[in-house]
Design a protein around this motif. Structure first.
Motif, PDB file in Angstrom:
ATOM      1  N   LEU A  30       0.770  -1.164   0.083  1.00  0.00           N
ATOM      2  CA  LEU A  30      -0.084  -0.131   0.269  1.00  0.00           C
ATOM      3  C   LEU A  30       0.854   1.680  -0.256  1.00  0.00           C
ATOM      4  CD1 LEU A  30      -2.404   0.549   0.175  1.00  0.00           C
ATOM      5  CD2 LEU A  30      -2.533   1.496   2.423  1.00  0.00           C
ATOM      6  N   ALA A  31       2.169   0.816   1.055  1.00  0.00           N
ATOM      7  CA  ALA A  31       2.626   2.605   1.207  1.00  0.00           C
ATOM      8  C   ALA A  31       3.717   2.088  -0.630  1.00  0.00           C
ATOM      9  CB  ALA A  31       4.043   2.932   2.126  1.00  0.00           C
ATOM     10  N   LEU A  32       3.856   0.859  -1.421  1.00  0.00           N
ATOM     11  CA  LEU A  32       4.823   1.373  -2.080  1.00  0.00           C
ATOM     12  C   LEU A  32       3.444   2.323  -3.134  1.00  0.00           C
ATOM     13  CD1 LEU A  32       6.748   0.758  -4.071  1.00  0.00           C
ATOM     14  CD2 LEU A  32       5.894  -2.091  -4.279  1.00  0.00           C
ATOM     15  N   GLY A  33       2.342   1.852  -3.462  1.00  0.00           N
ATOM     16  CA  GLY A  33       1.381   2.371  -3.714  1.00  0.00           C
ATOM     17  C   GLY A  33       1.320   3.490  -3.957  1.00  0.00           C
ATOM     18  N   MET A  34       1.124   4.287  -2.603  1.00  0.00           N
ATOM     19  CA  MET A  34       1.314   5.647  -2.657  1.00  0.00           C
ATOM     20  C   MET A  34       2.096   6.117  -2.756  1.00  0.00           C
ATOM     21  SD  MET A  34      -0.492   4.986   1.466  1.00  0.00           S
ATOM     22  CE  MET A  34      -0.760   6.958   1.411  1.00  0.00           C
ATOM     23  N   ALA A  35       3.747   5.987  -2.366  1.00  0.00           N
ATOM     24  CA  ALA A  35       4.901   6.332  -3.549  1.00  0.00           C
ATOM     25  C   ALA A  35       4.270   7.158  -4.789  1.00  0.00           C
ATOM     26  CB  ALA A  35       6.299   5.439  -2.625  1.00  0.00           C
ATOM     27  N   GLY A  36       4.102   5.653  -5.230  1.00  0.00           N
ATOM     28  CA  GLY A  36       4.058   5.463  -6.908  1.00  0.00           C
ATOM     29  C   GLY A  36       3.461   6.626  -7.346  1.00  0.00           C
ATOM     30  N   ALA A  37       1.825   6.503  -6.605  1.00  0.00           N
ATOM     31  CA  ALA A  37       1.518   7.975  -6.811  1.00  0.00           C
ATOM     32  C   ALA A  37       2.123   9.459  -7.267  1.00  0.00           C
ATOM     33  CB  ALA A  37      -0.157   8.173  -6.312  1.00  0.00           C
ATOM     34  N   VAL A  38       2.452   9.131  -6.415  1.00  0.00           N
ATOM     35  CA  VAL A  38       3.582  11.121  -5.872  1.00  0.00           C
ATOM     36  C   VAL A  38       4.620  11.311  -6.881  1.00  0.00           C
ATOM     37  CG1 VAL A  38       5.153  12.643  -4.072  1.00  0.00           C
ATOM     38  CG2 VAL A  38       3.189  11.014  -2.984  1.00  0.00           C
ATOM     39  N   THR A  39       4.984  10.313  -7.219  1.00  0.00           N
ATOM     40  CA  THR A  39       6.249   9.908  -8.495  1.00  0.00           C
ATOM     41  C   THR A  39       5.151  10.299  -9.797  1.00  0.00           C
ATOM     42  OG1 THR A  39       7.689   7.935  -6.915  1.00  0.00           O
ATOM     43  CG2 THR A  39       7.539   8.309  -9.083  1.00  0.00           C
TER      44      THR A  39
ATOM     45  N   HIS B 176       1.597   0.972 -15.654  1.00  0.00           N
ATOM     46  CA  HIS B 176       2.683   0.593 -14.404  1.00  0.00           C
ATOM     47  C   HIS B 176       1.655   0.780 -13.554  1.00  0.00           C
ATOM     48  CE1 HIS B 176       5.969   0.473 -12.069  1.00  0.00           C
ATOM     49  NE2 HIS B 176       5.723   1.227 -11.672  1.00  0.00           N
ATOM     50  N   LEU B 177       0.330   1.066 -13.893  1.00  0.00           N
ATOM     51  CA  LEU B 177      -0.752   1.424 -12.842  1.00  0.00           C
ATOM     52  C   LEU B 177      -0.803   0.403 -13.130  1.00  0.00           C
ATOM     53  CD1 LEU B 177      -2.510   2.896 -10.947  1.00  0.00           C
ATOM     54  CD2 LEU B 177      -3.567   4.542 -12.505  1.00  0.00           C
ATOM     55  N   LEU B 178      -2.104  -0.548 -13.957  1.00  0.00           N
ATOM     56  CA  LEU B 178      -2.493  -0.999 -14.197  1.00  0.00           C
ATOM     57  C   LEU B 178      -1.892  -2.346 -12.974  1.00  0.00           C
ATOM     58  CD1 LEU B 178      -4.837  -3.223 -15.617  1.00  0.00           C
ATOM     59  CD2 LEU B 178      -3.760  -3.387 -16.997  1.00  0.00           C
ATOM     60  N   PHE B 179      -1.214  -2.782 -13.534  1.00  0.00           N
ATOM     61  CA  PHE B 179       0.193  -3.998 -13.285  1.00  0.00           C
ATOM     62  C   PHE B 179       0.164  -3.640 -11.543  1.00  0.00           C
ATOM     63  CE2 PHE B 179       1.952  -4.837 -17.194  1.00  0.00           C
ATOM     64  CZ  PHE B 179       1.866  -6.195 -17.259  1.00  0.00           C
ATOM     65  N   ALA B 180       0.228  -2.570 -10.522  1.00  0.00           N
ATOM     66  CA  ALA B 180      -0.196  -2.376  -9.265  1.00  0.00           C
ATOM     67  C   ALA B 180      -1.459  -2.470  -8.614  1.00  0.00           C
ATOM     68  CB  ALA B 180      -0.208  -0.205  -9.405  1.00  0.00           C
ATOM     69  N   CYS B 181      -2.355  -2.581  -9.795  1.00  0.00           N
ATOM     70  CA  CYS B 181      -3.779  -2.889  -9.269  1.00  0.00           C
ATOM     71  C   CYS B 181      -3.778  -4.223  -9.258  1.00  0.00           C
ATOM     72  CB  CYS B 181      -4.464  -1.964 -10.192  1.00  0.00           C
ATOM     73  SG  CYS B 181      -5.225  -0.891 -10.360  1.00  0.00           S
ATOM     74  N   LEU B 182      -2.844  -4.748 -10.251  1.00  0.00           N
ATOM     75  CA  LEU B 182      -3.212  -6.436 -10.443  1.00  0.00           C
ATOM     76  C   LEU B 182      -2.245  -7.021  -9.000  1.00  0.00           C
ATOM     77  CD1 LEU B 182      -2.627  -7.275 -14.031  1.00  0.00           C
ATOM     78  CD2 LEU B 182      -5.223  -6.743 -12.425  1.00  0.00           C
TER      79      LEU B 182
END
Length: 325
Positions: A182-191, A288-294
């Motif tokens: 979850l933290a990785l996804g949040m960091a990815g959103a900011v990136t 990248h976002l699609l793979f993050a969701c999966l």
């Protein structure tokens, strides 16, 4: 009668799957809105668009933003139908009721977070630091939303409700891994936001890294390095959990989701590398976002099945203790 009931349950399960897939598509379309810089397509008006229910003489950016609002609104209707259907089809205390209700609540909160971002003007080319925070919150809620849909499907298929208590280190490992992803996804959103506002510069990733830490680098540029570093650490921990679970908590479901998680870690790592090497092209950001969701969904279901397998394996030992006593 039994045939009709089975047909109804199959239809409900199909609808729940449709709700999950549709929600992921809406999430991807939301990313298109961000990439296109169309977040301010309706001005700072919400829920109205430029002060009207249907915007007159809309621009392209207005159409993009307005279509996202329409698809998001439809997802709310879909979630409401799912709640009503599940509550009518399943008895009181059924965990599928919890999942469906959580999906609706999280979807409402999703709309409120998006609306707040619009009303604050933290859209389009806004570089306000608070935009990074709300982007992270938005992603965390988005992940929670699709997890609620996935667990609803899992419970509709007859999976039991598992508990964290009494699971020992398994519960610690699963929860830690989920928090990490979850933290990785949040960091990815900011990136991703930083990549939108400040396109990576330099001929190589190393040159981009140097520029991100130069004296003139902005807040969002300096945060760009957090996501890949966190990605390596979190994915390493997730890989360890998957392999350990396959060895010590063997079951068909654990094996299936462990394999899925492993494949998605490799795929996401490759896509992430390309994203950095090619300086975050739009189509690759969406991939990248699609793979993050999966990967998130696979992690949730792996963790759930690990806890379920742990519960089953610990049941005989508790029973034997009772007999001995």
């Amino acid at each position: 009668m039994l045939k009709a009931r089975r047909s109804s349950e199959k239809a409900l399960l199909t609808f729940a799957w449709g709700a999950l897939v549709y929600t992921v598509l809406v999430i991807l379309w939301g990313a298109v809105v961000r990439i296109a810089g169309a977040g301010a397509g309706c001005g700072d008006h919400w829920p109205l668009c430029n002060g009207a229910v249907v915007p007159p003489t809309p621009t392209v950016q207005t159409l993009i933003e307005f279509s996202h609002r329409l698809t998001s609104g439809l997802s709310g209707f879909v979630a409401l139908v799912l709640v009503v259907w599940v509550f009518r089809a399943r008895p009181k205390g059924d965990p599928a009721r919890l999942g469906a209700a959580a999906s609706l609540v999280l979807l409402v909160f999703e709309g409120l977070v998006g609306g707040l971002q619009v009303r604050l003007g933290w859209t389009a080319d806004s570089t306000h630091p608070g935009r990074g925070f709300i982007q992270g919150v938005h992603l965390a809620n988005t992940f929670s939303l699709i997890a609620a849909f996935a667990l609803t499907i899992h419970w509709l298929r007859g999976a039991p409700l598992v508990r964290l208590r009494g699971q020992g280190w398994w519960s610690v490992g699963v929860v830690s891994t989920l928090v990490g992803v979850l933290a990785l996804g949040m960091a990815g959103a900011v990136t991703a936001l930083g990549d939108l506002l400040y396109r990576p510069t330099g001929s190589t990733p190393l040159d981009t890294l140097r520029s991100d830490f130069s004296a003139t680098a902005t807040f969002f540029e300096q945060l760009r390095v957090v996501h890949p570093v966190l990605g390596v650490l979190v994915c390493a921990g997730l890989f360890v959990l998957a392999r350990t679970a396959m060895a010590r908590r063997p079951s068909a479901d654990v094996a299936r989701w462990s394999a899925a998680v492993t494949a998605l870690i490799i795929s996401q790592g490759f896509v992430g590398f390309l994203n950095v090497a090619l300086k975050a092209p739009n189509w690759l950001q969406l991939s990248h976002l699609l793979f993050a969701c999966l990967l998130w969904l696979a992690t949730v279901l792996l963790g759930y099945n690990v806890l379920a397998a742990s519960s089953r394996s610990s049941a005989p030992s508790r029973a034997s203790k009772e007999v001995t006593a």
